[in-house]
Each structure stands twice: as C-alpha cells, then as structure tokens.
Design a protein around this motif. Structure first.
Motif, mmCIF file in Angstrom:
data_model
loop_
_atom_site.group_PDB
_atom_site.id
_atom_site.type_symbol
_atom_site.label_atom_id
_atom_site.label_comp_id
_atom_site.label_asym_id
_atom_site.label_seq_id
_atom_site.Cartn_x
_atom_site.Cartn_y
_atom_site.Cartn_z
ATOM 1 N N PRO A 131 12.674 -20.460 13.288
ATOM 2 C CA PRO A 131 13.669 -21.510 13.042
ATOM 3 C C PRO A 131 13.399 -22.289 11.752
ATOM 4 O O PRO A 131 14.332 -22.641 11.035
ATOM 5 N N ALA A 132 12.127 -22.528 11.436
ATOM 6 C CA ALA A 132 11.806 -23.227 10.188
ATOM 7 C C ALA A 132 12.252 -22.406 8.983
ATOM 8 O O ALA A 132 12.820 -22.950 8.024
ATOM 9 N N ILE A 139 20.666 -21.673 7.028
ATOM 10 C CA ILE A 139 21.508 -21.103 8.085
ATOM 11 C C ILE A 139 21.903 -22.232 9.031
ATOM 12 O O ILE A 139 21.032 -22.918 9.579
ATOM 13 N N PRO A 140 23.207 -22.462 9.243
ATOM 14 C CA PRO A 140 23.666 -23.648 9.959
ATOM 15 C C PRO A 140 23.183 -23.785 11.409
ATOM 16 O O PRO A 140 22.901 -24.893 11.861
ATOM 17 N N VAL A 141 23.100 -22.666 12.144
ATOM 18 C CA VAL A 141 22.742 -22.735 13.568
ATOM 19 C C VAL A 141 21.726 -21.636 13.876
ATOM 20 O O VAL A 141 21.840 -20.516 13.380
ATOM 21 N N CYS A 142 20.748 -21.986 14.698
ATOM 22 C CA CYS A 142 19.790 -21.006 15.220
ATOM 23 C C CYS A 142 19.793 -21.161 16.738
ATOM 24 O O CYS A 142 19.558 -22.250 17.262
ATOM 25 N N LEU A 143 20.085 -20.074 17.431
ATOM 26 C CA LEU A 143 20.122 -20.072 18.895
ATOM 27 C C LEU A 143 18.881 -19.362 19.404
ATOM 28 O O LEU A 143 18.656 -18.198 19.093
ATOM 29 N N LEU A 144 18.068 -20.064 20.190
ATOM 30 C CA LEU A 144 16.888 -19.478 20.812
ATOM 31 C C LEU A 144 17.147 -19.349 22.306
ATOM 32 O O LEU A 144 17.423 -20.347 22.980
ATOM 33 N N VAL A 145 17.068 -18.120 22.815
ATOM 34 C CA VAL A 145 17.160 -17.879 24.252
ATOM 35 C C VAL A 145 15.727 -17.663 24.723
ATOM 36 O O VAL A 145 15.109 -16.645 24.408
ATOM 37 N N ASP A 146 15.207 -18.648 25.452
ATOM 38 C CA ASP A 146 13.813 -18.633 25.886
ATOM 39 C C ASP A 146 13.744 -18.164 27.329
ATOM 40 O O ASP A 146 13.971 -18.933 28.261
ATOM 41 N N ARG A 147 13.434 -16.894 27.523
ATOM 42 C CA ARG A 147 13.435 -16.312 28.866
ATOM 43 C C ARG A 147 12.259 -16.797 29.704
ATOM 44 O O ARG A 147 12.334 -16.776 30.925
ATOM 45 N N ASP A 148 11.170 -17.237 29.067
ATOM 46 C CA ASP A 148 10.033 -17.775 29.820
ATOM 47 C C ASP A 148 10.349 -19.145 30.409
ATOM 48 O O ASP A 148 9.940 -19.454 31.525
ATOM 49 N N ARG A 149 11.057 -19.944 29.659
ATOM 50 C CA ARG A 149 11.341 -21.325 30.073
ATOM 51 C C ARG A 149 12.712 -21.481 30.728
ATOM 52 O O ARG A 149 13.086 -22.591 31.086
ATOM 53 N N TYR A 150 13.471 -20.381 30.835
ATOM 54 C CA TYR A 150 14.815 -20.406 31.415
ATOM 55 C C TYR A 150 15.692 -21.452 30.718
ATOM 56 O O TYR A 150 16.383 -22.237 31.370
ATOM 57 N N GLU A 151 15.661 -21.427 29.398
ATOM 58 C CA GLU A 151 16.455 -22.397 28.652
ATOM 59 C C GLU A 151 16.960 -21.814 27.340
ATOM 60 O O GLU A 151 16.449 -20.820 26.840
ATOM 61 N N HIS A 155 19.474 -25.042 17.618
ATOM 62 C CA HIS A 155 19.012 -25.759 16.429
ATOM 63 C C HIS A 155 20.205 -25.856 15.478
ATOM 64 O O HIS A 155 20.877 -24.854 15.233
ATOM 65 N N SER A 156 20.459 -27.036 14.936
ATOM 66 C CA SER A 156 21.570 -27.183 13.984
ATOM 67 C C SER A 156 21.241 -28.262 12.958
ATOM 68 O O SER A 156 20.262 -28.990 13.096
ATOM 69 N N ASN A 157 22.098 -28.365 11.958
ATOM 70 C CA ASN A 157 21.952 -29.341 10.886
ATOM 71 C C ASN A 157 20.652 -29.103 10.110
ATOM 72 O O ASN A 157 19.737 -29.914 10.150
ATOM 73 N N PRO A 158 20.568 -27.986 9.375
ATOM 74 C CA PRO A 158 19.322 -27.650 8.678
ATOM 75 C C PRO A 158 18.995 -28.594 7.529
ATOM 76 O O PRO A 158 19.876 -29.025 6.791
ATOM 77 N N ASP A 159 17.728 -28.927 7.416
ATOM 78 C CA ASP A 159 17.188 -29.661 6.278
ATOM 79 C C ASP A 159 16.404 -28.632 5.472
ATOM 80 O O ASP A 159 15.272 -28.289 5.820
ATOM 81 N N TYR A 165 15.280 -27.960 11.375
ATOM 82 C CA TYR A 165 16.602 -28.391 11.816
ATOM 83 C C TYR A 165 16.500 -29.832 12.301
ATOM 84 O O TYR A 165 15.571 -30.196 13.016
ATOM 85 N N ARG A 166 17.474 -30.647 11.909
ATOM 86 C CA ARG A 166 17.471 -32.057 12.300
ATOM 87 C C ARG A 166 17.879 -32.247 13.757
ATOM 88 O O ARG A 166 17.438 -33.188 14.404
ATOM 89 N N ASP A 167 18.755 -31.358 14.265
ATOM 90 C CA ASP A 167 19.274 -31.525 15.624
ATOM 91 C C ASP A 167 18.853 -30.363 16.513
ATOM 92 O O ASP A 167 18.991 -29.197 16.137
ATOM 93 N N LEU A 168 18.356 -30.702 17.692
ATOM 94 C CA LEU A 168 17.982 -29.714 18.702
ATOM 95 C C LEU A 168 18.644 -30.104 20.007
ATOM 96 O O LEU A 168 18.627 -31.276 20.393
ATOM 97 N N HIS A 169 19.236 -29.130 20.670
ATOM 98 C CA HIS A 169 19.820 -29.354 21.992
ATOM 99 C C HIS A 169 19.267 -28.283 22.924
ATOM 100 O O HIS A 169 19.393 -27.093 22.629
ATOM 101 N N THR A 170 18.651 -28.716 24.007
ATOM 102 C CA THR A 170 18.074 -27.787 24.981
ATOM 103 C C THR A 170 18.867 -27.858 26.268
ATOM 104 O O THR A 170 19.193 -28.950 26.742
ATOM 105 N N ALA A 171 19.183 -26.689 26.831
ATOM 106 C CA ALA A 171 19.928 -26.619 28.095
ATOM 107 C C ALA A 171 19.300 -25.544 28.972
ATOM 108 O O ALA A 171 18.837 -24.517 28.478
ATOM 109 N N SER A 172 19.276 -25.794 30.263
ATOM 110 C CA SER A 172 18.766 -24.812 31.220
ATOM 111 C C SER A 172 19.781 -23.695 31.394
ATOM 112 O O SER A 172 20.993 -23.900 31.244
ATOM 113 N N PHE A 173 19.270 -22.495 31.729
ATOM 114 C CA PHE A 173 20.175 -21.394 32.038
ATOM 115 C C PHE A 173 21.123 -21.853 33.141
ATOM 116 O O PHE A 173 20.700 -22.441 34.126
ATOM 117 N N GLY A 174 22.386 -21.589 32.956
ATOM 118 C CA GLY A 174 23.418 -22.009 33.901
ATOM 119 C C GLY A 174 24.296 -23.117 33.356
ATOM 120 O O GLY A 174 25.419 -23.297 33.808
#
Length: 197
Positions: A131-132, A139-151, A155-159, A165-174
């Motif tokens: 991501p760094a 690159i405007p957006v980086c999507l990480l699918v973390d199968r170990d953490r189920y999330e 990553h958005s708004n690159p510096d 990335y300045r903005d990170l949003h984490t969501a659980s699977f589902g």
C-alpha cells in the motif's frame, strides 16, 4: 549479509526486470523499496476470490477492467515493481504497456492475503509495504482483502510524498464497503466468508 541479500540491496529496477524475466513460471518476483520478494502462488480460494471480485467490478463498472496479472512500476521514482492481485483500469489501458506498466491510469489495486509457510512475511508486504508503494505511485484506491482477519481494508486519498494513504476504512466480511471515487461503487462482502479459513 548473504551474497544475494547484498546484491539485491543495490539492485536497480532494470537489473530486477532481467532477473524476473528469467524466473521459472512457478515463481513471481516483486521489487519493492529496494528489496526483492517472492509473491505466493495463490491457492484455489485465492483465485476464486479474485474471479468473484472481477465479476463484481464488471457488473458495477463495465467500463473498466480488473487485470489480475499486470505488473506495475511503483515506488519512489518508479524504482519498484509490484504485481498486484488485481489492477482496476480503463478498458485496454494495459494493451501496449509491456510487463511492467505505468500506474498513472490505475484506479485501484487489489491485494489478497495468502496461506503458505511464509504467510506472516508476505502479509506484512500486502498490509504495509505494497500500500505504501501504491500510495507513492499515486494510485487512488488500494483494496486489501485480509483473509486471516476476516476484513476488508480500503486505503484511499494517497499522499505521494509521504508514501501512505491518508484514509483507511476497515470493515468485517459481511459488511457493505464503499469503494470511493474514482472507483465509485459499493462492494457487498458477505461472499468473502467463503474464501477465508
């Protein structure tokens, strides 16, 4: 320091490209932040997840391609080389780019964590180093699918200067995940539970 470690610590991008071009088909190499790394051979669930995501992108954004094979020139001054699990781009953006493409037209990269004997080291690359590099490449957006953490981590708004990335949003699977512009669609992630252990 081993001879290989010493050699790769001073390797140029051009030397890396020559090395990568001679690697057997069972090995995929990347060059991030001056270090050569091996990308894990995906398991069946990893490949199925990428195909599922490809279908989601095609349904939501038929004007874009999600390419699961293209290498990108990333990192400070384009001295890095990474092969994301997916790169979301305008149709035919990579048509004349060669093995290592300019990331200027990439709207989103996708990384999916792997299961293998070296998972911790590889996943650190997926969670932090790549991501760094993608942020430094703009690159405007980086999507990480973390199968170990189920999330899922968006990553958005690159510096570019800071390489983060300045903005990170984490969501659980589902949970529904909004992929911000320029991607601009919502990803329903319930199906991702099928691809995790």
């Amino acid at each position: 320091m081993t001879v290989m470690a010493e050699r790769t610590s001073h390797m140029t991008a051009e030397e890396f490209e020559r090395l990568a071009s001679t690697a057997p088909e069972t090995v995929t190499l990347e060059f991030i932040d001056g270090h050569v790394g091996e990308k894990a051979v995906p398991d069946g669930a990893h490949a199925a997840l990428i195909m599922w995501l490809l279908r989601q992108c095609m349904q939501s954004r038929p004007d874009l391609d999600l390419d699961p094979t293209q290498g990108l020139k990333v990192g400070t001054y384009r001295k890095g080389r990474a092969r994301p699990d997916g790169s979301l781009v305008p149709i035919d953006y990579f048509a004349d780019q060669g093995e290592w493409a300019d990331p200027a037209g990439v709207l989103m990269t996708v990384e999916v964590t792997s299961y293998d004997s070296d998972t911790d080291r590889r996943d650190r690359r997926d969670r932090q180093e790549k991501p760094a590099a993608y942020a430094a490449a703009g690159i405007p957006v980086c999507l990480l699918v973390d199968r170990d953490r189920y999330e899922v981590v968006v990553h958005s708004n690159p510096d570019r200067e800071a390489g983060r990335y300045r903005d990170l949003h984490t969501a659980s699977f589902g949970e529904a995940v909004v992929l911000p512009e320029p991607v601009g669609f919502t990803l329903e992630t319930e199906t991702l539970k099928n691809y995790a252990r």
